[in-house]
Design a protein around this motif. Structure first.
Motif, mmCIF file in Angstrom:
data_model
loop_
_atom_site.group_PDB
_atom_site.id
_atom_site.type_symbol
_atom_site.label_atom_id
_atom_site.label_comp_id
_atom_site.label_asym_id
_atom_site.label_seq_id
_atom_site.Cartn_x
_atom_site.Cartn_y
_atom_site.Cartn_z
ATOM 1 N N ILE A 6 24.884 40.125 5.578
ATOM 2 C CA ILE A 6 23.830 40.750 6.192
ATOM 3 C C ILE A 6 22.647 39.682 6.964
ATOM 4 C CG2 ILE A 6 21.462 41.328 4.835
ATOM 5 C CD1 ILE A 6 22.894 42.199 2.674
ATOM 6 N N ASN A 7 21.695 39.809 7.821
ATOM 7 C CA ASN A 7 20.871 39.314 9.035
ATOM 8 C C ASN A 7 19.452 39.213 7.724
ATOM 9 O OD1 ASN A 7 23.038 38.817 11.691
ATOM 10 N ND2 ASN A 7 23.323 41.162 10.504
ATOM 11 N N TYR A 8 18.962 38.307 8.455
ATOM 12 C CA TYR A 8 17.385 37.870 7.566
ATOM 13 C C TYR A 8 16.960 37.465 8.930
ATOM 14 C CZ TYR A 8 18.544 32.677 6.322
ATOM 15 O OH TYR A 8 18.598 31.828 6.784
ATOM 16 N N VAL A 9 15.385 37.591 8.683
ATOM 17 C CA VAL A 9 14.538 37.155 9.179
ATOM 18 C C VAL A 9 13.630 35.998 8.336
ATOM 19 C CG1 VAL A 9 12.643 37.006 10.950
ATOM 20 C CG2 VAL A 9 15.102 38.614 11.621
ATOM 21 N N ASP A 10 13.689 35.138 7.844
ATOM 22 C CA ASP A 10 12.664 34.078 7.024
ATOM 23 C C ASP A 10 11.624 33.679 7.682
ATOM 24 O OD1 ASP A 10 11.247 33.144 5.125
ATOM 25 O OD2 ASP A 10 12.895 31.260 5.841
ATOM 26 N N ALA A 11 9.946 34.886 7.888
ATOM 27 C CA ALA A 11 9.051 34.406 8.769
ATOM 28 C C ALA A 11 8.364 34.178 7.763
ATOM 29 C CB ALA A 11 8.755 35.683 9.533
ATOM 30 N N ILE A 12 6.837 33.321 8.243
ATOM 31 C CA ILE A 12 5.699 33.495 7.464
ATOM 32 C C ILE A 12 5.125 34.652 8.356
ATOM 33 C CG2 ILE A 12 6.271 31.276 7.029
ATOM 34 C CD1 ILE A 12 4.266 31.037 9.147
ATOM 35 N N CYS A 13 4.266 34.405 7.309
ATOM 36 C CA CYS A 13 3.222 35.647 7.560
ATOM 37 C C CYS A 13 2.065 35.376 8.718
ATOM 38 C CB CYS A 13 1.479 35.458 6.234
ATOM 39 S SG CYS A 13 2.052 36.768 4.740
ATOM 40 N N GLY A 14 1.970 36.317 10.219
ATOM 41 C CA GLY A 14 1.575 35.703 10.964
ATOM 42 C C GLY A 14 2.607 35.231 12.218
ATOM 43 N N ALA A 15 3.333 35.604 11.597
ATOM 44 C CA ALA A 15 4.377 35.041 12.428
ATOM 45 C C ALA A 15 4.580 35.865 13.565
ATOM 46 C CB ALA A 15 5.905 34.456 11.717
ATOM 47 N N GLY A 16 4.766 37.355 13.830
ATOM 48 C CA GLY A 16 4.170 38.589 14.244
ATOM 49 C C GLY A 16 6.000 38.941 14.689
ATOM 50 N N LYS A 17 6.814 39.202 12.638
ATOM 51 C CA LYS A 17 8.173 39.986 12.516
ATOM 52 C C LYS A 17 8.027 41.272 12.719
ATOM 53 C CE LYS A 17 7.900 40.217 7.879
ATOM 54 N NZ LYS A 17 6.224 40.422 7.118
ATOM 55 N N THR A 18 7.058 41.891 12.423
ATOM 56 C CA THR A 18 7.139 43.347 12.735
ATOM 57 C C THR A 18 6.678 43.314 14.657
ATOM 58 O OG1 THR A 18 5.600 43.761 11.099
ATOM 59 C CG2 THR A 18 5.631 45.318 12.596
ATOM 60 N N HIS A 19 6.486 42.714 15.128
ATOM 61 C CA HIS A 19 6.116 43.080 16.684
ATOM 62 C C HIS A 19 7.590 42.539 16.998
ATOM 63 C CE1 HIS A 19 4.587 42.751 20.603
ATOM 64 N NE2 HIS A 19 5.152 41.655 20.864
ATOM 65 N N GLY A 20 8.223 41.354 16.823
ATOM 66 C CA GLY A 20 9.416 40.675 16.974
ATOM 67 C C GLY A 20 10.579 42.173 16.765
ATOM 68 N N ALA A 21 10.834 42.700 16.389
ATOM 69 C CA ALA A 21 11.105 44.202 15.682
ATOM 70 C C ALA A 21 11.280 44.905 16.464
ATOM 71 C CB ALA A 21 11.335 44.353 14.119
#
Length: 833
Positions: A6-21
């Motif tokens: 399984i792939n994962y993205v360890d992203a802190i709040c405010g890192a823009g993970k949803t925007h990246g997705a």
């Protein structure tokens, strides 16, 4: 999911993970014709993502079909189609379209979806770590019939304290999910998990057994969603802050899942750099925050008056956001701050409209129940502090990060108030230290919120100085090593090998014999007493039980251990002398636990319940093979833990005190052999059917409880009476002496009778009488034995009718009274001549 990866993205709040997705999904759908599903925690976040993705698609000048499916409260009942049905209809239509597309749904919809059509053609991106350990609590007020119609229980191989809960009536379960019915709707969430092929549901055995009994109407259900949930998709990515520390990562890792970082989704930044601004974290309690603690200090659903002045002194009149459990009303906070307070949900992932606020108040108590913590610890070897961080701390972290902390360009100082020190210390560690991060205790003058000398909180608070908690990986490695050591010792005994355990107290040669020890009195050396099988041992214990002693101490002693003298060891029957142990013994002094209740706790395990001389209870659980000292203690602990988890307390002052004497835990403990109680009305002997305990199965499948300090009480010295002196002297001889040999031989002839072939019952029953006579039993003893053994016949009543004739015959001339025919005439009773 490729294989077990399984792939994962360890992203802190405010890192823009949803925007990246969003950028990643559009690129894959537009340029690779990929089908991408984004799964998000709430409808509110889906609406935000839909707006942002639509805008991004337009700005990129590409054509990518975008569909969002979630529950809509505005749809009238007559026009309503379930979210699950709408998703499945969309997936079937999507299978006909060869070009790329994007679908967005909620966590809840994904977790309860019964089937995903052509999943191998979809890549899924799970935004925020989903809850894979659902919990359901019901207060049924004795009305449990509907629940038991929906669900039934099965034994749980993972723990003797739990039941596995499965569907009983699928049609009813589906009604509970689909019908807009308040009665069925109570169980809707549980029903969804019951039919989820990826979820396992469990409950405490004691709670289920006590359903529908007066005063016992509460039951908890613990769920676990396995990694099979995401198997079969072309690719799986899970995004979340502190992902490696999440409950999902910890549990699925134990299922063999390998997690690999997805570097295709780009983040703005990967750590919390707050620049030169000041961050002050204030905490209310030194001990772990809980609903119970809130009640004790005087916080109610409508008032926080006891801590209000302290909070006002810190927050002043500046705007702040706050969150708490749903049972705390807005009026408890908002009116006291004249419009400065804005409430947010505990679950507030992706909410960005409060970035201009610099103060946060958290009063939420999000701990799991004690039983839920225990379940996860016993099932997955996950320490409660790690569970707390993965659930409570992470949820509160997400709420805190709705303020300006999520904006790395902000410069205003930030002030936060959190419930307890454990959370405060964890929180400050999430930010890069710029020298301006402070952790302060809120001054409340409430003694309950201060640490008492020498006290610690089970679920948090300050850990002891200089003590570093063991990681889950180290705990599990230590647990596996301990299990392996115990298994090796048991196998050495079973195979008749000579082995030496690593533990000093277990260092000894081991033997394949099934033996216990008899001890004449406290000053005597133990005598090895070998038995052929458990049936023989139980039979001989029952013979002893029939004896009427003159006093409590007017008896001999028995120990489950086999001892050997060792050079350099002064004792003869201490722990250092134990080389093997057979059977598990539990001594119960007082307490409310009954033999029938013990049978409900261990329904499939064979055991004997009997009285002691004083009328207390004692239990003997035979084992399939002898054990090492360490194995005996581990299984003893497992069983007592199961009794306590069932609902019995170890507290003597409690109304449900079990009464198990923990001073009798050491394998070298001695017990007076069974006998009749001083008060005849308290004498009992009950044999509960089942399988003998397999030590290897227990060690392999059950969590080994943490070691506990126990104290072995000294056995009483036996006073000398003429009758008991003769009995002691007879039994304390070597195993070749007549009395011991006779007991073995009686068991052997009884076994021969019980295994008689069909049609030979009458003849073998007569021969049993003859053999008992030949072993020296008198007329009364033969009659008693035959009465007992008639119960094992294919025709018990016929055998009982023969007893008087058989006794008369074998005592006088040894001829079978009717050897030719089981149902012949009485000619065989006539005396010769």
């Amino acid at each position: 999911m490729s294989g077990n990866t399984i792939n994962y993205v360890d992203a802190i709040c405010g890192a823009g993970k949803t925007h990246g997705a969003i950028l990643y999904a559009i690129d894959q759908a537009a340029n690779q014709d990929a089908k991408i599903a984004i799964i998000q925690p709430s409808r509110e976040l889906i609406l935000q993502t839909e707006v942002a993705m639509t805008k991004q698609i337009r700005s990129m000048g590409v054509e990518v079909p975008l569909t969002t499916i979630y529950s809509d409260d505005d749809i009238t009942q007559g026009d309503y189609v379930s979210v699950s049905t709408r998703i499945q209809d969309h997936l079937k239509k999507a299978a006909e379209i060869p070009t790329g597309q994007i679908l967005i749904i909620t966590h809840a919809a994904f977790l309860s979806l019964p089937h995903w059509h052509r999943k191998d053609s979809w890549e899924i991106i799970i935004d925020e770590v989903p809850n894979i350990a659902p919990f359901h609590r019901y207060e049924l007020e004795e009305n449990s019939d509907l629940l038991k119609n929906l669900a039934r229980i099965e034994p749980d191989r993972g723990s003797p304290a739990y039941n596995k809960v499965v569907v009983n009536d699928r049609e009813l379960v589906e009604k509970a999910i689909l019908l807009n019915n308040d009665v069925f709707g109570v169980f809707r969430d549980l029903a969804k998990n019951l039919i989820n092929p990826h979820a396992d549901i469990y409950c405490l055995k004691g709670q289920w057994d006590r359903l529908s009994t007066k005063g016992n109407d509460s039951i908890d259900f613990f769920g676990v969603v396995g990694s099979s949930l995401v198997k079969g998709y072309s690719k799986v990515t899970i995004m979340g802050a502190h992902f490696p520390d999440s409950l999902l990562a910890m549990i699925w890792n134990k299922e063999g899942v390998r997690f690999v970082e997805n570097k295709g989704i780009q983040l703005r930044h990967t750590d919390h750099d707050i620049g030169a601004r000041q961050l002050t974290v204030n905490y209310l309690s030194e001990l772990s925050w809980s609903k119970a603690l809130k009640r004790k200090v005087g916080i109610s659903h409508s008032s926080i008056g006891c801590i209000l002045p302290s909070i006002q002194a810190i927050l002043g009149t500046c705007p702040f956001i706050w969150c708490a459990n749903n049972d705390l009303l807005n009026q408890a906070v908002d009116p006291h701050f004249r419009g400065s307070a804005t409430r947010i949900s505990n679950v507030s992932h992706g909410i960005n409209q409060h970035q201009g606020v610099h103060q946060v108040l958290v009063l939420s108590a999000l701990n799991l129940t004690t039983d839920h913590f225990k379940f996860l610890e016993q099932r997955f070897m996950i320490d409660h502090t790690e569970v707390q961080k993965a659930i409570s701390h992470e949820t509160i972290y997400q709420a805190l990060m709705r303020c300006s902390l999520r904006d790395p360009a902000a410069t205003d100082p930030v002030t936060i108030i959190v419930p307890d020190r454990s959370l405060g210390e964890w929180l400050v560690r999430q930010f890069n230290d710029n020298g301006r991060i402070k952790l302060n205790r809120v001054q409340t003058d409430i003694p309950l919120l201060e640490t008492k000398s020498g006290s610690t909180s089970r679920m948090g608070g300050r850990p002891p100085v200089n003590v570093v908690a063991m990681t889950n990986a180290k705990r599990e490695s230590k647990h596996r090593k301990k299990k392996r050591q115990i298994r090796n010792g048991i196998m050495a005994i079973s195979l008749g090998l000579r082995g030496v355990d690593e533990t000093p107290l277990d260092s000894s040669s081991v033997y394949p014999c099934l033996e216990v020890s008899l001890i004449k009195d406290i000053h005597s050396a133990p005598i090895d007493f070998e038995v052929l099988n458990n049936d023989e041992l139980i039979s001989q214990l029952k013979v002893c039980w029939e004896f009427k002693a003159n006093s409590k101490h007017d008896n001999i002693l028995i120990s489950p251990a086999r001892f050997v003298e060792k050079e350099g060891i002064d004792t003869k029957r201490g722990l250092e002398n134990v080389i093997s142990v057979h059977g598990i013994w539990l001594d119960q002094d007082d307490g409310t636990l009954t033999p029938d209740e013990m049978n409900r706790i261990f329904p499939d395990i064979r055991f004997v319940a009997m009285n002691s001389y004083s009328g207390n209870k004692r239990y003997f659980f035979p084992t399939t093979i002898p054990m090492t000292l360490e194995a005996y203690h581990a299984i003893w602990d497992i069983m007592v833990t199961a009794i306590e988890t069932y609902g019995y307390s170890k507290d003597k002052a409690a109304s449900n005190f079990h009464g198990i004497d923990k001073s009798k835990r050491p394998a070298c403990s001695m017990f007076y052999v069974p006998c009749q109680a001083k008060d005849p009305s308290k004498s009992f002997w009950v044999e509960f059917p089942g399988v003998d305990i397999d030590p290897l199965f227990f060690i392999e499948n059950y969590l080994l409880p943490d070691p506990t300090e126990y104290v072995a009480s000294t056995a009483f010295a036996n006073p000398v009476s003429d009758g008991m002196k003769r009995l002691r002297e007879a039994i304390a001889r070597t195993s070749n002496d007549n009395e011991v040999a006779k007991a073995r031989q009686v068991s052997m002839v009884i076994s021969q009778w019980r295994n008689a072939p069909k049609g030979e019952g009458s003849k073998e029953f007569f021969l049993l009488g003859c053999r008992l006579r030949d072993l020296g039993l008198d007329e009364s003893s033969i009659r008693q034995k035959l009465n007992e053994e008639a119960a094992y016949a294919r025709h018990p009543d016929e055998r009982r009718k023969q007893i008087s004739r058989i006794v008369a015959s074998v005592i006088k001339d040894g001829h079978h009274p009717n050897a030719s025919n089981d149902h012949g005439d009485d000619q065989g009773l006539r005396r010769k001549g």
